[in-house]
Scaffold this active site. Structure first.
Site, short mmCIF file in Angstrom:
data_model
loop_
_atom_site.label_atom_id
_atom_site.label_comp_id
_atom_site.label_asym_id
_atom_site.label_seq_id
_atom_site.Cartn_x
_atom_site.Cartn_y
_atom_site.Cartn_z
N HIS A 1 57.61 84.86 35.51
CA HIS A 1 58.81 84.92 36.35
C HIS A 1 58.68 84.08 37.62
O HIS A 1 59.64 83.93 38.36
CB HIS A 1 59.11 86.38 36.72
CG HIS A 1 59.63 87.16 35.55
ND1 HIS A 1 60.97 87.40 35.34
CD2 HIS A 1 58.99 87.73 34.50
CE1 HIS A 1 61.13 88.09 34.23
NE2 HIS A 1 59.94 88.32 33.70
N ASP B 1 60.53 79.13 44.47
CA ASP B 1 60.99 80.33 43.75
C ASP B 1 61.05 80.02 42.26
O ASP B 1 61.50 78.94 41.88
CB ASP B 1 62.39 80.72 44.24
CG ASP B 1 62.55 82.23 44.39
OD1 ASP B 1 61.91 82.96 43.63
OD2 ASP B 1 63.31 82.66 45.27
P1 ADQ Z 1 62.20 88.07 43.24
O1 ADQ Z 1 61.17 87.30 44.00
O2 ADQ Z 1 62.28 89.51 43.56
O3 ADQ Z 1 62.02 87.89 41.67
P2 ADQ Z 1 65.06 87.24 42.94
O4 ADQ Z 1 65.11 86.46 41.71
O5 ADQ Z 1 65.97 86.72 44.00
O6 ADQ Z 1 63.61 87.33 43.59
O7 ADQ Z 1 65.48 88.72 42.59
C1 ADQ Z 1 65.65 89.69 43.58
C2 ADQ Z 1 66.53 90.83 43.05
O8 ADQ Z 1 66.43 91.89 43.99
C3 ADQ Z 1 67.99 90.44 42.95
O9 ADQ Z 1 68.57 91.06 41.83
C4 ADQ Z 1 68.60 90.99 44.25
O10 ADQ Z 1 69.94 91.40 44.15
C5 ADQ Z 1 67.70 92.18 44.51
N1 ADQ Z 1 67.62 92.37 45.96
C6 ADQ Z 1 67.06 91.55 46.88
N2 ADQ Z 1 67.23 92.05 48.12
C7 ADQ Z 1 67.92 93.19 47.98
C8 ADQ Z 1 68.42 94.16 48.89
N3 ADQ Z 1 68.26 94.07 50.20
N4 ADQ Z 1 69.06 95.21 48.38
C9 ADQ Z 1 69.24 95.32 47.04
N5 ADQ Z 1 68.82 94.44 46.15
C10 ADQ Z 1 68.17 93.39 46.60
C11 ADQ Z 1 61.05 87.25 40.82
C12 ADQ Z 1 60.84 85.76 41.08
C13 ADQ Z 1 62.17 85.02 41.04
C14 ADQ Z 1 62.87 85.28 39.70
C15 ADQ Z 1 62.90 86.76 39.36
C16 ADQ Z 1 63.39 86.99 37.95
O11 ADQ Z 1 60.20 85.56 42.34
O12 ADQ Z 1 61.98 83.63 41.23
O13 ADQ Z 1 64.19 84.79 39.77
O14 ADQ Z 1 61.62 87.35 39.49
O15 ADQ Z 1 62.64 86.28 37.02
#
Ligand code: ADQ
Length: 477
Positions: free
Chosen positions: A151, A359
């Site tokens: 991921h 990311d």
């Molecule tokens: P993350 O590093 O966690 O994921 P991201 O892909 O942006 O980053 O996913 C975060 C998730 O958490 C999103 O669904 C978002 O809505 C939720 N989230 C973030 N802040 C929040 C808040 N304050 N309240 C509620 N929900 C919140 C890792 C990798 C990424 C990759 C994903 C999936 O680092 O690059 O996209 O896995 O593979």
């Protein structure tokens, strides 16, 4: 399905984030087993899994000891693998004991998973916590189809080779039948690492031979549950938090950032860019608010504690120097917000500011786009170093290290004519409607089930104690 965290349903709790909900959706269709860490640390963890059932999904989880947690999770996974894969060699912590702990937990987890497996099961392992898991299962004699999806990014070999036990980790990938990444660039970086270390040779595009076994390697960009997000955003006007936020903004524009508090997300650079934008566009003073919603994560890792303090200070300092008695330019909150409210906040924003330094994908960028109002959409400003930049061609792409360019992108987005905003949004939305998380699951699993039987047979002859997966008993040198 194997992942570090498992969303075991508990009474009184809401569902976890987007991806776990989606994976759950995929498992629900076929029924299956979801195995991993319970999220608990206990004094003497049992090697027997705690099993529960929800519909046709069986959840099987293990607790960790404090030592396992410190070494495997907070240690090697989050202080070596995470920073290296995010190109942050300055933050890498190499400790022999943590490396040992990482391999030990993978061995323990494989042994506890073993009695739950059936010969025909297809096994899908997720993320950097479990790279050696397939090798451990092969050592125990399993010939099942096993796929792995990373991921997070995979860096070029000069960076990746800073990983301790680099070669052994690469060799461990040879126990999988399919290895997936978010972007073609990550997949290419990985293949170059295999070739450069003489661990894998290319048989044909997207297929390498590692120790006599064929491994398919490819890009499988993850999607979101687009339609659910569209609906949640359309219904969010009734949400209390959304209404209160709207009222508190008055007629100011809104810029939104939503990220876990992590150094990969570029928060320091982002606040700097916003500050630079206000200073160079004084006509926007008191006319725009930037809300950054950032739950703390991994607070027991020292690098995160330091960063949490620094970002909070920076937000406070920015407000002190730029703000007015009746205007707080940056609203910085360490909170989790429910997905319905999040969808509504995205929808009322003129700009989604998604500027990670690196990311794997970044789901927030996709959620922001899905939540927009079709006839008056906001603008996505997206880092070119997010995997999402490979797909979301309608975003304004920025280099997050270039403060002035990011500030200029904010000014451009706030002044962008409606027609251009619609055009950009349309092209991104078309992509999000096709590449949903469900399509992603299907794509990965059908590629895994297409692995040839001949390739599966190769596991049969080579999984012995002293064979090709040598790192079970002790961590590699
Ligand atoms: P993350 O590093 O966690 O994921 P991201 O892909 O942006 O980053 O996913 C975060 C998730 O958490 C999103 O669904 C978002 O809505 C939720 N989230 C973030 N802040 C929040 C808040 N304050 N309240 C509620 N929900 C919140 C890792 C990798 C990424 C990759 C994903 C999936 O680092 O690059 O996209 O896995 O593979």
């Amino acid at each position: 399905m194997v992942s570090n965290r498992v969303p075991v349903p508990k009474e009184g709790t809401s569902k976890a984030g987007g991806l776990t909900v989606a994976l759950e959706g995929a498992l629900k269709q076929s029924g299956g087993l979801w195995f991993g860490w319970s999220g608990e640390t206990v004094e003497n963890p049992s090697d027997q899994t705690k099993v529960s059932q929800a519909g046709n999904i069986t959840f099987a989880v293990l607790d960790l000891s404090q030592q396992d947690y410190d070494e495997y999770y907070a240690g090697f996974a989050n202080r070596a693998l995470w920073p290296v894969c995010h190109y942050r060699l300055d933050l890498v912590q190499i400790e022999r004991q943590e490396l040992d702990g990482y391999f030990r937990v993978n061995r323990t987890f494989a042994a506890s998973l073993a009695p739950l497996l059936q010969p025909e099961d297809v096994i899908w392992v997720h993320d950097y916590h479990f790279i050696p898991l397939a090798a451990e299962l092969r050592r125990l004699g399993f010939k099942n189809r096993i796929g792995f999806f990373l991921h997070i990014p995979w860096p070029p070999s000069d960076v990746a080779s800073a990983l301790p036990a680099y070669q052994q980790l690469l060799q461990g990938f040879g126990a999988y039948d399919l290895v997936g990444f978010h972007t073609p660039q990550d997949a290419e970086n990985f293949q170059r690492c295999l070739v450069r270390e003489n661990i894998g040779s290319e048989i044909r595009t997207g297929e390498h031979e590692i120790d006599g076994h064929k491994v398919r390697i490819g890009a499988f960009p993850v999607g979101i549950d687009t339609e659910t997000f569209v609906r949640a955003a359309a219904n969010a006007e009734r949400n209390a938090l959304v209404r209160r936020t709207k009222a508190s903004l008055g007629d100011r524009d809104l810029i939104i950032g939503v990220d876990r508090l992590d150094y990969s997300k570029g928060l320091k650079q982002r606040i700097e860019a916003f500050s630079c934008f206000i200073k160079s566009n004084p006509d926007f003073r008191n006319r725009v608010t930037y809300i950054q919603i950032t739950p703390k994560s991994r607070s027991d890792v020292p690098e995160y504690q330091r960063m949490q303090r620094e970002i909070a200070e920076q937000a406070g300092w920015t407000n002190g120097s730029l703000g007015e008695v009746d205007w707080t330019p940056v609203r910085y909150v360490n909170r989790t917000v429910g997905h319905a409210a999040l969808a509504g906040l995205y929808r009322m924003s003129q700009i989604g500011l998604v500027t990670p330094l690196r990311d794997g994908m970044n789901l927030v960028a996709k959620e922001f786009v899905a939540a927009q109002q079709p006839d008056d959409p906001g603008v996505l400003i997206l880092s070119r170093f997010a995997g999402a930049a490979h797909e979301l061609d309608g975003a304004i792409l920025v280099n997050p290290y270039d403060t002035e360019a990011c500030a200029a992108a904010i000014a451009r987005a706030l002044r962008m004519p409606l027609e251009e905003r619609r055009e950009r949004w349309d092209s991104m939305m078309t992509r999000l409607r096709t590449n949903t998380v469900e399509a992603w699951c299907q794509h990965f699993l059908s590629s895994l089930s297409n692995v040839s039987n001949e390739s599966m047979e190769a596991h049969a002859s080579t999984n012995t104690e002293n064979g090709r997966y040598p790192f079970s008993e002790a961590a590699p040198a």
